[in-house]
Structures are given as C-alpha cells and as structure tokens.
Design a protein around this motif. Structure first.
Motif, PDB file in Angstrom:
ATOM      1  N   THR A 141       0.854  -1.186   0.000  1.00 48.95           N
ATOM      2  CA  THR A 141       0.000   0.000   0.000  1.00 48.95           C
ATOM      3  C   THR A 141       0.889   1.234   0.000  1.00 48.95           C
ATOM      4  O   THR A 141       1.799   1.338   0.825  1.00 48.95           O
ATOM      5  N   ILE A 142       0.606   2.167  -0.916  1.00 53.17           N
ATOM      6  CA  ILE A 142       1.434   3.373  -1.002  1.00 53.17           C
ATOM      7  C   ILE A 142       0.634   4.547  -0.469  1.00 53.17           C
ATOM      8  O   ILE A 142      -0.441   4.851  -0.966  1.00 53.17           O
ATOM      9  N   ARG A 143       1.159   5.194   0.575  1.00 55.20           N
ATOM     10  CA  ARG A 143       0.465   6.333   1.187  1.00 55.20           C
ATOM     11  C   ARG A 143       1.186   7.624   0.865  1.00 55.20           C
ATOM     12  O   ARG A 143       2.312   7.845   1.334  1.00 55.20           O
ATOM     13  N   PRO A 144       0.560   8.494   0.069  1.00 58.94           N
ATOM     14  CA  PRO A 144       1.192   9.780  -0.227  1.00 58.94           C
ATOM     15  C   PRO A 144       0.962  10.799   0.892  1.00 58.94           C
ATOM     16  O   PRO A 144      -0.142  10.856   1.456  1.00 58.94           O
ATOM     17  N   TYR A 145       1.982  11.564   1.205  1.00 56.95           N
ATOM     18  CA  TYR A 145       1.908  12.613   2.235  1.00 56.95           C
ATOM     19  C   TYR A 145       2.278  13.952   1.625  1.00 56.95           C
ATOM     20  O   TYR A 145       3.147  14.017   0.745  1.00 56.95           O
ATOM     21  N   GLU A 146       1.655  14.996   2.137  1.00 59.76           N
ATOM     22  CA  GLU A 146       1.972  16.336   1.644  1.00 59.76           C
ATOM     23  C   GLU A 146       3.418  16.718   1.998  1.00 59.76           C
ATOM     24  O   GLU A 146       4.071  17.428   1.241  1.00 59.76           O
ATOM     25  N   THR A 147       3.888  16.257   3.154  1.00 60.46           N
ATOM     26  CA  THR A 147       5.301  16.476   3.466  1.00 60.46           C
ATOM     27  C   THR A 147       5.911  15.140   3.895  1.00 60.46           C
ATOM     28  O   THR A 147       5.234  14.310   4.517  1.00 60.46           O
ATOM     29  N   ILE A 148       7.185  14.974   3.578  1.00 56.02           N
ATOM     30  CA  ILE A 148       7.844  13.715   3.928  1.00 56.02           C
ATOM     31  C   ILE A 148       7.988  13.604   5.446  1.00 56.02           C
ATOM     32  O   ILE A 148       8.011  12.510   6.004  1.00 56.02           O
ATOM     33  N   GLN A 149       8.043  14.749   6.131  1.00 56.73           N
ATOM     34  CA  GLN A 149       8.154  14.715   7.601  1.00 56.73           C
ATOM     35  C   GLN A 149       6.922  14.049   8.213  1.00 56.73           C
ATOM     36  O   GLN A 149       7.029  13.336   9.209  1.00 56.73           O
ATOM     37  N   ASN A 150       5.749  14.268   7.606  1.00 53.52           N
ATOM     38  CA  ASN A 150       4.540  13.613   8.106  1.00 53.52           C
ATOM     39  C   ASN A 150       4.550  12.115   7.836  1.00 53.52           C
ATOM     40  O   ASN A 150       3.993  11.339   8.608  1.00 53.52           O
ATOM     41  N   ALA A 151       5.197  11.727   6.753  1.00 53.76           N
ATOM     42  CA  ALA A 151       5.335  10.291   6.472  1.00 53.76           C
ATOM     43  C   ALA A 151       6.220   9.646   7.547  1.00 53.76           C
ATOM     44  O   ALA A 151       5.881   8.598   8.108  1.00 53.76           O
ATOM     45  N   PHE A 152       7.326  10.317   7.881  1.00 55.85           N
ATOM     46  CA  PHE A 152       8.211   9.797   8.936  1.00 55.85           C
ATOM     47  C   PHE A 152       7.466   9.733  10.272  1.00 55.85           C
ATOM     48  O   PHE A 152       7.579   8.758  11.022  1.00 55.85           O
ATOM     49  N   LEU A 153       6.697  10.785  10.552  1.00 55.31           N
ATOM     50  CA  LEU A 153       5.939  10.834  11.801  1.00 55.31           C
ATOM     51  C   LEU A 153       4.952   9.669  11.872  1.00 55.31           C
ATOM     52  O   LEU A 153       4.828   9.009  12.907  1.00 55.31           O
ATOM     53  N   ASP A 154       4.251   9.413  10.773  1.00 54.23           N
ATOM     54  CA  ASP A 154       3.296   8.307  10.760  1.00 54.23           C
ATOM     55  C   ASP A 154       3.993   6.961  10.903  1.00 54.23           C
ATOM     56  O   ASP A 154       3.405   6.015  11.417  1.00 54.23           O
ATOM     57  N   MET A 155       5.229   6.885  10.464  1.00 56.52           N
ATOM     58  CA  MET A 155       5.988   5.646  10.675  1.00 56.52           C
ATOM     59  C   MET A 155       6.253   5.462  12.175  1.00 56.52           C
ATOM     60  O   MET A 155       6.099   4.357  12.694  1.00 56.52           O
ATOM     61  N   THR A 156       6.583   6.541  12.854  1.00 57.27           N
ATOM     62  CA  THR A 156       6.842   6.402  14.301  1.00 57.27           C
ATOM     63  C   THR A 156       5.540   6.093  15.050  1.00 57.27           C
ATOM     64  O   THR A 156       5.574   5.538  16.136  1.00 57.27           O
TER      65      THR A 156
END
Ligand code: GLN
Length: 236
Positions: A141-156
């Motif tokens: 599943t590929i989840r696009p984020y408006e900022t990569i920082q939010n992608a990292f945050l969601d990983m944590t």
C-alpha cells in the motif's frame, strides 16, 4: 538631459517546499534555510539578481512555475524524463539516490519483504511513481503525504511500516529524530529512469534563465562555493 533611470536589478523568484531538510527547511527563527536555499542565493549573487522564495506543496511547484507564479524551482527535484516534458532543468547540482527507512526491529529485512505493508512517500515525488510502478502490484500500500516529515511521523506512530525517500533526507531524519531505532532497509537505489541524473533547478521551457543559472553553477563549482555550502549542510 535628466539622469538615466536606475537600472532595476533582475529578480529571480524561486518556488520551493520547505519541509525537506537539509535542502530546504525553516530554522528555529522561522527563516528559510538549507543547501538549496544557500545555493540559490549564491546563484543570484553571481547573476547579480535579487532572490525571492515562495513555499508551497511539492506537487504544485511545476504547475505554478508554468503559470509564472515564480521563475525557477529549487526543491531537491530530480531531473526526470517525465518532468523534462514540462520544464527545463539546469545542469545537475546534487547527486541523488533513493532509500527505504524502517524500524530496526521489524521482521522484514529487505524491500522485497514489504508485501502487505504500507509505505509512505512524498506526494508528487519520483518515489511515489516508483512505488506505484514497482511495488503496488506486489500488494504494497502506497500512502502519499503532503510532506515527507509527516510520512516519517506516521511511521513512528505505526501507521506506515516504511518510508521511501531521498537518501540525504532520510539520513537527516535518522540523525535528528530516528533515535537509533530506525535505519535503512536494504540498499540505496539508483534508477535513472525514475530518479534521473541528480537534482536540477527547474525553469520554464526555453527560458534564457537556464543558461544564466548553468553559468553561475559552473562558477560556484569551480570556485569552491558549492563545496562550502555542501560542507555546511553535510559535515563529514
Ligand atoms: N527528489 C524527489 C523528487 O524529485 C522528492 C523531492 C521533494 O520531495 N522535495 O520527486
């Protein structure tokens, strides 16, 4: 005879997306800074132009450039064949590669094990296209984020299992916020078809600004300025 009017200095309006350290980000005083920003300012100094910056979502940068909202884009942007159909690029100014980041205590040990997992990417990025083309069909599943920082945050927060992004940006996050619990998953990826031949500064097609930027970049590489900016943001 009256005096000649003072020659207005040229202004180069740059578009960027300022949540991409170490390339472009807001510092503790909310000032725009980073490798790309210093480089753009050095280019403007060479051209004897004034520099301005607008900050907006990554996927809107090329459309806004084409609509003349600004004159150039500097945003850690890969020079890709797809984008070259819409804009021209300066010579490459930074060598890029792609990386997966995941928690070190995950059971999966390589990108091939991501079946059934969710991966965060920056919306509108080359990483998103790569993941859709190469991984979606394998049940990722590929989840696009408006900022990569939010992608990292969601990983944590456990909402995505991995993040796929620029190696230099991933390294910055690992160093600043990864707290030793996260690391690279597998090898870094270089694939010119998707990630092009490095970062470039985008300008409108056939704009004479490209030659001015390229001449300035050549000078800054030759006279050590590029290296000084590099060493400021990538201390060894
Ligand atoms: N390097 C990636 C690209 O060009 C992502 C850049 C970014 O998110 N600022 O698509």
């Amino acid at each position: 005879m009256g005096s000649l009017p003072i020659q207005a200095t040229e202004t180069i309006r740059f578009g960027t997306e300022a949540t991409y350290p170490p390339f472009e980000f807001l510092d503790e005083n909310n000032e725009l800074t980073g490798f790309d920003i210093d480089l753009a300012k050095a280019i403007c100094a060479e051209i004897k132009a004034e520099c301005t910056f607008s900050n907006q979502p990554f996927d809107s940068l090329i459309p806004s450039l084409r609509y003349r909202r600004f004159d150039a884009v500097i945003a850690g942007m890969d020079i890709t064949p797809d984008r070259q159909e819409q804009v021209d690029f300066s010579m490459p100014y930074f060598e890029n590669s792609a990386s997966f980041v995941a928690a070190k205590n995950q059971p999966f040990k390589s990108a091939a094990d991501l079946k059934g997992k969710a991966v965060g990417v920056q919306n509108g990025s080359t990483f998103q296209t790569y993941m859709i083309d190469k991984f979606e069909k394998h049940g990722v599943t590929i989840r696009p984020y408006e900022t990569i920082q939010n992608a990292f945050l969601d990983m944590t927060n456990g909402r995505v299992d991995a993040v796929f992004s620029d190696t230099a940006v991933a390294n910055d996050w690992l160093l600043e916020r990864g707290k030793g619990e996260y690391g690279h998953l597998g090898e870094t990826i270089r694939d010119a078809e998707y990630f092009g031949v490095g970062y470039g500064i985008a300008v409108r097609q056939k704009d004479a600004l490209k030659d001015k930027i390229d001449t300035a970049l050549s000078t800054l590489k030759a006279n050590g300025t590029w290296q000084t900016i590099h060493d400021k943001y990538f201390p060894e």
